[in-house]
Design a protein around this motif. Structure first.
Motif, PDB file in Angstrom:
ATOM      1  N   ARG A 224       0.839  -1.214   0.000  1.00  0.00           N
ATOM      2  CA  ARG A 224       0.000   0.000   0.000  1.00  0.00           C
ATOM      3  C   ARG A 224       0.863   1.249   0.000  1.00  0.00           C
ATOM      4  O   ARG A 224       0.591   2.210  -0.715  1.00  0.00           O
ATOM      5  CB  ARG A 224      -0.907   0.013   1.232  1.00  0.00           C
ATOM      6  N   LYS A 225       1.906   1.257   0.816  1.00  0.00           N
ATOM      7  CA  LYS A 225       2.766   2.431   0.900  1.00  0.00           C
ATOM      8  C   LYS A 225       3.507   2.688  -0.408  1.00  0.00           C
ATOM      9  O   LYS A 225       3.647   3.824  -0.834  1.00  0.00           O
ATOM     10  CB  LYS A 225       3.777   2.286   2.043  1.00  0.00           C
ATOM     11  N   SER A 226       3.981   1.628  -1.056  1.00  0.00           N
ATOM     12  CA  SER A 226       4.708   1.823  -2.308  1.00  0.00           C
ATOM     13  C   SER A 226       3.773   2.348  -3.394  1.00  0.00           C
ATOM     14  O   SER A 226       4.172   3.134  -4.238  1.00  0.00           O
ATOM     15  CB  SER A 226       5.380   0.530  -2.762  1.00  0.00           C
ATOM     16  N   GLN A 227       2.502   1.944  -3.368  1.00  0.00           N
ATOM     17  CA  GLN A 227       1.534   2.440  -4.345  1.00  0.00           C
ATOM     18  C   GLN A 227       1.194   3.897  -4.075  1.00  0.00           C
ATOM     19  O   GLN A 227       1.031   4.676  -4.998  1.00  0.00           O
ATOM     20  CB  GLN A 227       0.272   1.584  -4.326  1.00  0.00           C
ATOM     21  N   SER A 228       1.103   4.290  -2.809  1.00  0.00           N
ATOM     22  CA  SER A 228       0.755   5.679  -2.487  1.00  0.00           C
ATOM     23  C   SER A 228       1.905   6.627  -2.803  1.00  0.00           C
ATOM     24  O   SER A 228       1.694   7.789  -3.097  1.00  0.00           O
ATOM     25  CB  SER A 228       0.342   5.817  -1.026  1.00  0.00           C
ATOM     26  N   VAL A 229       3.134   6.129  -2.768  1.00  0.00           N
ATOM     27  CA  VAL A 229       4.293   6.947  -3.106  1.00  0.00           C
ATOM     28  C   VAL A 229       4.425   7.067  -4.614  1.00  0.00           C
ATOM     29  O   VAL A 229       5.062   7.956  -5.128  1.00  0.00           O
ATOM     30  CB  VAL A 229       5.581   6.344  -2.474  1.00  0.00           C
TER      31      VAL A 229
END
Length: 120
Positions: free
Chosen positions: A93-98
């Motif tokens: 999720r974090k890599s997608q939001s970045v």
């Protein structure tokens, strides 16, 4: 908790003061030939509060816990429990939001190596 231990009570008290879901905080205390291991279970939404930026909060909790244990002549360690599948989902999720283009370390996120260095 059948029998009260100062180290375990300290961890629960400190963590409950830091999280949004104090009712979900629980600890398990095990003793072996290497010392005492306290495993901390918390609500997954509160994981960031306990680990802190670059692991500073977790590191501080461990230092204080070792001091509490030293007063009782015990070697005490803290393990923060996080199921593998939840860690993987969180990182995705974090890599997608970045934007997905930067790796976790480049995005300023805590990497698996950072967590391993902390013993998490």
């Amino acid at each position: 908790m059948a029998e009260a231990y100062k180290d375990q009570e300290f961890v629960e008290y400190a963590v409950k003061a830091l999280v949004n879901h104090p009712e979900d905080v629980r600890t398990e205390r095990t003793v072996d030939d290497r010392g005492v291991l306290i495993t901390l279970h918390i609500n997954q939404d509160d994981m960031g509060y306990i680990i802190g930026r670059q692991g500073q909060t977790a590191r501080a909790l461990r230092i204080l816990l070792k001091t509490v244990g030293a007063k009782e002549n015990a070697r005490v360690n803290l393990k923060i429990f996080e199921p593998d599948e939840l860690r993987r989902e969180h990182q995705e999720r974090k890599s997608q939001s970045v934007g997905g283009s930067a790796t976790h370390g480049e995005a300023g996120m805590v990497t698996d190596q950072d967590l391993a260095d902390l013993g998490i």
